[in-house]
Design a protein around this motif. Structure first.
Motif, mmCIF file in Angstrom:
data_model
loop_
_atom_site.group_PDB
_atom_site.id
_atom_site.type_symbol
_atom_site.label_atom_id
_atom_site.label_comp_id
_atom_site.label_asym_id
_atom_site.label_seq_id
_atom_site.Cartn_x
_atom_site.Cartn_y
_atom_site.Cartn_z
ATOM 1 N N LEU A 3 0.831 -1.197 0.000
ATOM 2 C CA LEU A 3 0.000 0.000 0.000
ATOM 3 C C LEU A 3 0.868 1.249 0.000
ATOM 4 O O LEU A 3 1.918 1.291 0.645
ATOM 5 N N SER A 4 0.387 2.262 -0.665
ATOM 6 C CA SER A 4 1.090 3.546 -0.645
ATOM 7 C C SER A 4 0.861 4.189 0.721
ATOM 8 O O SER A 4 -0.122 3.862 1.416
ATOM 9 N N GLU A 11 -0.329 7.014 1.282
ATOM 10 C CA GLU A 11 -1.624 7.691 1.230
ATOM 11 C C GLU A 11 -2.769 6.708 1.500
ATOM 12 O O GLU A 11 -3.716 7.022 2.221
ATOM 13 N N ASP A 12 -2.665 5.496 0.895
ATOM 14 C CA ASP A 12 -3.702 4.479 1.115
ATOM 15 C C ASP A 12 -3.736 4.036 2.574
ATOM 16 O O ASP A 12 -4.812 3.860 3.158
ATOM 17 N N ARG A 13 -2.547 3.854 3.155
ATOM 18 C CA ARG A 13 -2.496 3.466 4.572
ATOM 19 C C ARG A 13 -3.144 4.539 5.451
ATOM 20 O O ARG A 13 -3.903 4.243 6.357
ATOM 21 N N ARG A 14 -2.816 5.799 5.170
ATOM 22 C CA ARG A 14 -3.363 6.913 5.951
ATOM 23 C C ARG A 14 -4.884 6.956 5.810
ATOM 24 O O ARG A 14 -5.612 7.169 6.781
ATOM 25 N N ARG A 15 -5.406 6.741 4.589
ATOM 26 C CA ARG A 15 -6.849 6.766 4.350
ATOM 27 C C ARG A 15 -7.533 5.660 5.160
ATOM 28 O O ARG A 15 -8.574 5.889 5.789
ATOM 29 N N ILE A 16 -6.941 4.464 5.179
ATOM 30 C CA ILE A 16 -7.513 3.346 5.942
ATOM 31 C C ILE A 16 -7.539 3.669 7.426
ATOM 32 O O ILE A 16 -8.550 3.467 8.112
ATOM 33 N N ASP A 26 -10.195 6.251 8.111
ATOM 34 C CA ASP A 26 -11.528 5.634 8.094
ATOM 35 C C ASP A 26 -11.789 4.870 9.393
ATOM 36 O O ASP A 26 -12.907 4.897 9.928
ATOM 37 N N LEU A 32 -7.650 -4.649 5.200
ATOM 38 C CA LEU A 32 -7.248 -3.698 4.158
ATOM 39 C C LEU A 32 -5.743 -3.426 4.203
ATOM 40 O O LEU A 32 -5.085 -3.360 3.166
ATOM 41 N N GLY A 57 -3.814 -6.025 2.593
ATOM 42 C CA GLY A 57 -4.058 -6.193 1.166
ATOM 43 C C GLY A 57 -5.159 -7.169 0.843
ATOM 44 O O GLY A 57 -5.295 -7.609 -0.295
#
Length: 134
Positions: A98-99, A101-106, A109, A123, A126
């Motif tokens: 995960l990038s 940014e994706d980790r931060r978004r998860i 959330d 998530l 992966g």
């Protein structure tokens, strides 16, 4: 029976096979044939033996450790050397991580309660999550 040489012993150029013979039916075929080298042709005898042991042990390094009296890291490194010799790079086909940014978004959330801790864990690993909360 001896293994067919891969190169001319004098000039080291590629071998061209001109005759096949079957001792069972006494048939000979003459022509010009390029020998099939196969994907393992460039491996050393030691690497071929490693692959045979790997198959015999069903890919289980714990059994290979006992049989070859080698440590897990040594076995893994030898396998990686064989993978590279076959033209691949170990781990290259793994799923991309995960990038940031994706980790931060998860994590955002999760903090906002849009997903459960279990969903966040899946998530981050992966894995697919069937449904999100919220």
């Amino acid at each position: 029976m001896q293994k067919m040489p891969e190169q001319c012993p004098l000039c080291k150029s590629d071998i061209l096979v001109t005759r096949f013979y079957c001792p069972r039916c006494d048939t000979a075929v003459e022509g010009h044939f390029q020998p099939y080298a196969g994907p393992f042709a460039d491996l050393t005898e030691e690497q071929i033996n490693f692959i045979l042991t790997f198959v015999r042990c069903e890919g289980r390094f714990n059994r290979m450790e006992e049989e070859l009296n080698l440590s897990y890291p040594t076995l893994r490194n030898r396998l990686y050397d064989i993978i590279r010799a076959l033209g691949y790079e170990p781990g290259k086909d793994d799923e991309p991580s995960l990038s940031p940014e994706d980790r931060r978004r998860i994590l955002d959330d999760l903090e906002r309660g849009k997903i459960t801790p279990l969903q966040a864990q899946q998530l981050l690993q992966g894995l697919e999550v069937e449904s999100k909360k919220g």
